[in-house]
Enzyme design. Structure first.
Site, PDB file in Angstrom:
ATOM      1  N   LYS A 203      -2.793  -6.930  -8.386  1.00  0.00           N
ATOM      2  CA  LYS A 203      -3.897  -7.504  -7.607  1.00  0.00           C
ATOM      3  C   LYS A 203      -5.124  -6.596  -7.629  1.00  0.00           C
ATOM      4  O   LYS A 203      -4.999  -5.377  -7.490  1.00  0.00           O
ATOM      5  CB  LYS A 203      -3.445  -7.695  -6.146  1.00  0.00           C
ATOM      6  CG  LYS A 203      -4.527  -8.306  -5.251  1.00  0.00           C
ATOM      7  CD  LYS A 203      -4.218  -8.153  -3.762  1.00  0.00           C
ATOM      8  CE  LYS A 203      -4.996  -7.037  -3.104  1.00  0.00           C
ATOM      9  NZ  LYS A 203      -6.047  -7.381  -2.175  1.00  0.00           N
TER      10      LYS A 203
ATOM     11  N   LYS B 264      -9.700  -2.538  -3.940  1.00  0.00           N
ATOM     12  CA  LYS B 264     -10.560  -1.348  -3.939  1.00  0.00           C
ATOM     13  C   LYS B 264      -9.706  -0.089  -3.975  1.00  0.00           C
ATOM     14  O   LYS B 264     -10.036   0.883  -4.637  1.00  0.00           O
ATOM     15  CB  LYS B 264     -11.418  -1.324  -2.674  1.00  0.00           C
ATOM     16  CG  LYS B 264     -12.441  -2.428  -2.628  1.00  0.00           C
ATOM     17  CD  LYS B 264     -13.193  -2.373  -1.291  1.00  0.00           C
ATOM     18  CE  LYS B 264     -13.478  -3.749  -0.753  1.00  0.00           C
ATOM     19  NZ  LYS B 264     -12.790  -4.053   0.508  1.00  0.00           N
TER      20      LYS B 264
ATOM     21  N   LYS C 180       0.836  -1.202   0.000  1.00  0.00           N
ATOM     22  CA  LYS C 180       0.000   0.000   0.000  1.00  0.00           C
ATOM     23  C   LYS C 180       0.871   1.252   0.000  1.00  0.00           C
ATOM     24  O   LYS C 180       0.597   2.213  -0.725  1.00  0.00           O
ATOM     25  CB  LYS C 180      -0.945  -0.018   1.201  1.00  0.00           C
ATOM     26  CG  LYS C 180      -2.048  -1.034   0.957  1.00  0.00           C
ATOM     27  CD  LYS C 180      -3.240  -0.880   1.833  1.00  0.00           C
ATOM     28  CE  LYS C 180      -4.356  -1.698   1.198  1.00  0.00           C
ATOM     29  NZ  LYS C 180      -5.190  -2.423   2.099  1.00  0.00           N
TER      30      LYS C 180
HETATM   31  N1  AQP Z   1      -7.716  -9.574  -5.773  1.00  0.00           N
HETATM   32  C1  AQP Z   1      -8.134 -10.442  -4.871  1.00  0.00           C
HETATM   33  N2  AQP Z   1      -8.181 -11.762  -5.155  1.00  0.00           N
HETATM   34  C2  AQP Z   1      -8.616 -12.679  -4.257  1.00  0.00           C
HETATM   35  N3  AQP Z   1      -9.049 -12.329  -3.010  1.00  0.00           N
HETATM   36  C3  AQP Z   1      -9.014 -11.023  -2.680  1.00  0.00           C
HETATM   37  N4  AQP Z   1      -9.379 -10.360  -1.547  1.00  0.00           N
HETATM   38  C4  AQP Z   1      -9.161  -9.035  -1.721  1.00  0.00           C
HETATM   39  N5  AQP Z   1      -8.664  -8.801  -2.948  1.00  0.00           N
HETATM   40  C5  AQP Z   1      -8.566 -10.023  -3.576  1.00  0.00           C
HETATM   41  C6  AQP Z   1      -9.903 -11.018  -0.365  1.00  0.00           C
HETATM   42  O1  AQP Z   1     -11.090 -10.338   0.033  1.00  0.00           O
HETATM   43  C7  AQP Z   1     -11.185 -10.407   1.458  1.00  0.00           C
HETATM   44  C8  AQP Z   1     -11.520  -9.076   2.033  1.00  0.00           C
HETATM   45  O2  AQP Z   1     -10.590  -8.094   1.699  1.00  0.00           O
HETATM   46  P1  AQP Z   1     -10.636  -6.658   2.410  1.00  0.00           P
HETATM   47  O3  AQP Z   1     -11.569  -5.782   1.708  1.00  0.00           O
HETATM   48  O4  AQP Z   1     -10.885  -6.775   3.847  1.00  0.00           O
HETATM   49  O5  AQP Z   1      -9.168  -6.176   2.284  1.00  0.00           O
HETATM   50  P2  AQP Z   1      -8.174  -6.308   1.130  1.00  0.00           P
HETATM   51  O6  AQP Z   1      -7.654  -7.690   1.031  1.00  0.00           O
HETATM   52  O7  AQP Z   1      -7.146  -5.262   1.391  1.00  0.00           O
HETATM   53  O8  AQP Z   1      -9.082  -6.003  -0.143  1.00  0.00           O
HETATM   54  P3  AQP Z   1      -8.922  -4.781  -1.076  1.00  0.00           P
HETATM   55  O9  AQP Z   1      -9.893  -4.746  -2.143  1.00  0.00           O
HETATM   56  O10 AQP Z   1      -7.489  -4.773  -1.487  1.00  0.00           O
HETATM   57  O11 AQP Z   1      -9.313  -3.610  -0.102  1.00  0.00           O
HETATM   58  P4  AQP Z   1      -8.579  -2.256   0.202  1.00  0.00           P
HETATM   59  O12 AQP Z   1      -8.083  -1.751  -1.118  1.00  0.00           O
HETATM   60  O13 AQP Z   1      -9.631  -1.399   0.817  1.00  0.00           O
HETATM   61  O14 AQP Z   1      -7.483  -2.592   1.145  1.00  0.00           O
HETATM   62  C9  AQP Z   1      -9.888 -10.994   1.980  1.00  0.00           C
HETATM   63  O15 AQP Z   1     -10.090 -12.351   2.311  1.00  0.00           O
HETATM   64  C10 AQP Z   1      -8.961 -10.851   0.809  1.00  0.00           C
HETATM   65  O16 AQP Z   1      -7.965 -11.861   0.808  1.00  0.00           O
END
Ligand code: AQP
Length: 331
Positions: free
Chosen positions: A197, A200, A116
């Protein structure tokens, strides 16, 4: 002696609209786990989302949006405790106890944090200590199985370390959890529209309920090149196939790949693949999208369901919190 039934637990941040990666990496696993015996707890991680969402109304809406999304995609709040993280404030107390046994070095090694920062996100202390709150979320319910996508595996391993450190200092308080990934590796780490990856916060995501022109526009962003349809191509180099593989039956996927590889007269171009991807996406998510819209029309009911889930989950967290306080001399 029989093995105790597992306790499944996982969460997603309401930091934006849930995307294809959240669905294949997490939500689908969570819904499928309901078919397995044991207890099931799933939560909307709103304390975590505060590290990125700054507006109160946006956060409240995102929470309801995520709840409606889960229910539309098959989460059954009668079979799982489905709740909002902040309705169980004991997790923040447990997080403090864990912080006292966690070395800075452990947090400094977190890939997610480093990624990040590398992507230009200005980190707060909250973002840095995110793995501690996540460990508290898991340990607060004596969870044994944590279904997550690949990016979260390291955080579950850190949770194991924190539980071990705490237990070795204060006695057997916390239960050691294990991460569970989707069986298919392409579902464990779904790529974004730009190839890194899907996330969001990277602006490369595809909302699971996108439709119409917005859906076509998003799919239009998936990079292609200027080669003619007739030119034979290696399907493994075409990013569109990463998405088609998630949504098409194996046989149909293979047929498209064979035609692209063979090239020649009548071979499909990137435009054809994009049209098929939009259709497959619609077929897969269309029915749930309709349910989602109905659920979003009654936000008060969504709030009630979340509160009911939290009441049950909180009883468990209070018991674990009390055990932990007792063990370290705060009771
Ligand atoms: N690209 C991905 N492929 C597979 N699994 C994914 N997850 C997130 N992105 C992928 C899984 O979704 C769950 C919840 O994720 P989160 O929203 O709590 O946090 P994150 O992993 O940080 O997801 P984002 O979209 O990347 O959110 P932001 O950008 O807000 O930090 C987890 O089980 C994760 O593995």
């Amino acid at each position: 002696m029989s093995t105790p039934a597992p306790t499944f637990l996982s969460g997603i941040q309401p930091s934006g609209r849930p995307h294809l990666g959240n669905y294949f990496g997490a939500i689908r696993q969570h819904v499928d786990s309901l078919e397995e015996p044991g207890e099931h707890l799933f939560f909307i991680a709103d304390y975590h989302a505060l590290t990125t969402v700054k507006d109160a109304d946006t956060l409240r809406n995102n929470v309801r949006d995520l709840a409606a999304t889960y229910f539309a995609l098959g989460m059954d709040p009668e079979r799982a405790m489905f709740f909002r993280q902040s309705d169980v404030p004991e997790v923040t107390e447990i997080a403090w106890l864990l912080a006292t046994v966690t070395g800075m070095g452990l947090l400094e090694r977190a890939h997610s944090y480093k990624d990040k920062v590398a992507n230009g996100i200005k980190p707060s202390v909250g973002l840095f200590t995110y793995p501690i709150l996540m460990a508290a979320d898991i340990l607060a319910y004596d969870s044994t199985i944590v279904p997550v996508g690949k990016d979260q595996v390291q955080h579950v391993e850190m949770t194991q370390d924190m539980a071990t450190h705490f237990n070795s200092r204060h006695g057997e308080v916390f239960t050691r959890p294990e991460a569970r990934l989707p069986e298919r590796s392409d579902m464990a780490k779904v790529p974004g529209l730009d190839g890194q990856k899907m996330s969001k916060s990277y602006g490369n995501d595809l909302w699971v309920f996108e439709e119409g022109k917005a859906l076509k526009k998003a799919i239009g962003r998936i990079p292609t090149d200027s080669r003619e349809p007739s030119e034979p191509k290696d399907p493994s180099e075409i990013q569109l196939f990463d998405f088609l593989a998630l949504l098409l039956e194996d046989q149909e996927l293979q047929e498209w790949k064979d035609r692209v590889e063979a090239g020649g007269e009548g071979a499909p171009g990137y435009g054809h693949l994009k049209v098929r991807l939009a259709e497959a996406f619609d077929d897969h998510f269309g029915p749930a999208r309709a349910r989602y819209k109905e659920l979003m029309a009654d936000p008060a009911e969504l709030d009630r369901v979340l509160l009911r889930g939290a009441e049950k989950a909180r009883e468990r967290a209070v018991a674990v919190r009390d055990r932990a306080l007792q063990a370290c001399g705060l009771r």
